[in-house]
Design an enzyme around this catalytic site. Structure first.
Site, PDB file in Angstrom:
ATOM      1  N   TYR A 179       0.855  -1.144  -0.122  1.00  0.00           N
ATOM      2  CA  TYR A 179       0.056  -0.135   0.054  1.00  0.00           C
ATOM      3  C   TYR A 179       1.081   1.346   0.037  1.00  0.00           C
ATOM      4  CZ  TYR A 179      -3.004   3.783   1.626  1.00  0.00           C
ATOM      5  OH  TYR A 179      -3.593   5.033   1.727  1.00  0.00           O
TER       6      TYR A 179
ATOM      7  N   GLU B  76      -3.356   7.834  -3.755  1.00  0.00           N
ATOM      8  CA  GLU B  76      -3.448   6.571  -2.877  1.00  0.00           C
ATOM      9  C   GLU B  76      -3.192   5.479  -4.292  1.00  0.00           C
ATOM     10  OE1 GLU B  76      -6.831   4.806  -1.259  1.00  0.00           O
ATOM     11  OE2 GLU B  76      -5.783   5.152   0.502  1.00  0.00           O
TER      12      GLU B  76
END
Ligand code: ADP
Ligand code: MG
Length: 397
Positions: free
Chosen positions: A117, A205
């Site tokens: 991530y 993101e």
């Protein structure tokens, strides 16, 4: 302002952030042609909506049609696209009504060795952007933050300097990245941080950020929100706006220069000044009610803007009462009173209306309202006004 994954990936490519080849398709045939053009054995057909969780989400009334589908032939790509296009996709981020899929992104398949991530947001407390990475890629990061916060590693960086090499090395160590993958990270992470700053992002993101079988680092997803207040510096980004993805009443408000956010309650609020709007919402809640919106008509609101504001408020079927709370500064109470009278003529108030006016030209404004035939519940102060609108709205509902 949010953009689609395929648009974000195009910007990534230009900024030197590695992504896979992909083609946008708006029909089954286009998706099949895209599969052929990509030329690999595996492609992935991905619904393009402004919401995440597509891989686990599915089309309304069809649990078998997910938002991200693996295709091993042109026919499978066509079937996946046809199963998504024009349908409403429900994910944990869309709400139960879902969001219509108008295009899919057909992307080359990826040999995934690890899913990580990566996210960048502004840390207001530190007054700096912060890069966050985690080994828990592909998961809901909010859940990771809550249950295992120690698995999220952070690095603040100075927007003028960017992410420094020693910071990347530290993060690689925490993520267990070595060798060629670490070399890839030395390019990838600073490039993403530069991207965040250069485009004035609020959020950038990548979930998952993957390490491939041959140690490349690739952005497999792209979720980007730009800071609206900086969009004047990036005129080219305005073309990427997809109004179909935004709340229609919010689009209308932004066209009229109003700050409006739709909420779930039943009391419409029309206020001037963001601070006053926040405290008005607070006091409505304090008196047992629920605001239907945040609406700041701004310091210098004119009659047209205020009339449009009433139109937007009253077009929301949830609104069972309206509270007008104006502290006349640059915007005079007479302007607001005039707009209120105009709105009652052109739009018509079908729900109770409580008005609290103070400030510049308040006497004249009150007089205008008193002499008009607008049906107003009068209030002595804001607490009184909030109590009265909560009671009146409860009777309507
Ligand atoms: P969302 O976050 O909306 O669910 P993602 O783009 O993250 O959508 O895709 C969901 C999952 O699908 C990823 O975690 C990844 O495992 C897989 N996936 C996405 N794109 C590809 C691709 N090009 N090749 C292989 N797998 C992919
Ligand atoms: Mg994702």
């Amino acid at each position: 302002m949010k953009i689609h994954e395929y648009q974000g990936k195009e910007l990534f490519r230009q900024a030197g952030v590695p992504v896979l080849e992909g083609i946008v398709a708006r029909s089954g045939d286009e998706a099949a042609a895209a599969y052929e053009k990509l030329g690999g054995a595996i492609a992935v057909v991905k619904a393009q909506i402004h919401a995440g969780g597509r891989g686990k989400g599915n089309v309304i009334d069809n649990p078998n049609q997910k938002g991200v589908v693996l295709a091993k032939s042109a026919d499978e790509a066509r079937a996946a696209a046809e199963g998504l296009l024009g349908k409403k996709l429900v994910t944990i981020q869309t709400g139960p009504e879902g969001q219509t899929v108008n295009q899919v992104f057909v992307e080359a398949g990826c040999d995934i060795a690890r899913e990580l991530y990566l996210g960048i947001v502004l840390d207001r407390a530190a007054a700096k952007p912060v890069l966050m990475v985690s080994t828990e890629g592909g998961m809901e990061i909010e859940k990771v933050a809550e249950e295992t916060p120690e698995l999220i590693h952070k690095a603040h960086f100075d927007p003028a300097v960017g992410l420094e090499a020693f910071q990347v090395r530290k993060l690689c160590k925490k993520l267990g990245i070595t060798g060629n993958a670490a070399k890839a990270a030395m390019r990838f992470m600073p490039a993403m941080c530069r991207f965040y700053v250069d485009y004035d992002c609020e959020l950038a993101e990548i979930n998952p950020l993957v390490i491939t079988g041959d140690d490349q680092m690739i952005a497999l997803d792209a979720k980007i929100t730009f800071d609206n207040n900086a969009l004047f510096r990036h005129k080219e980004l305005l073309e990427l706006r997809d109004l179909g993805e935004e709340e229609p009443s919010e689009v209308r408000a932004s066209n009229a220069g109003l700050s409006y956010v739709k909420l779930e309650g039943n009391i419409g609020c029309l206020v001037n000044g963001a601070g006053l709007a926040m405290s008005t919402m607070d006091i409505i809640k304090y008196c047992g009610g629920q605001p239907a919106n945040f609406l700041d008509v701004g310091g210098g609101a004119n009659a047209e803007q205020v009339t449009e504001a009433f139109r937007i408020l009253l077009s929301d079927p949830n609104v069972k009462g309206v509270l007008v709370n104006i502290f006349g500064g640059i915007a005079r109470c007479t302007t607001i009173a005039g707009a209120l009278i105009e709105a009652s003529k052109t739009v018509g108030f079908t729900v109770p209306l409580v008005v609290r006016l103070e400030g510049t030209e308040v006497e004249e404004g009150r007089k205008m309202l008193a002499e008009s035939d607008v049906d107003i519940i009068s209030a002595v102060d804001i607490t009184d006004a909030a109590k009265k609108i909560v009671a009146a709205a409860a009777e309507v509902a």
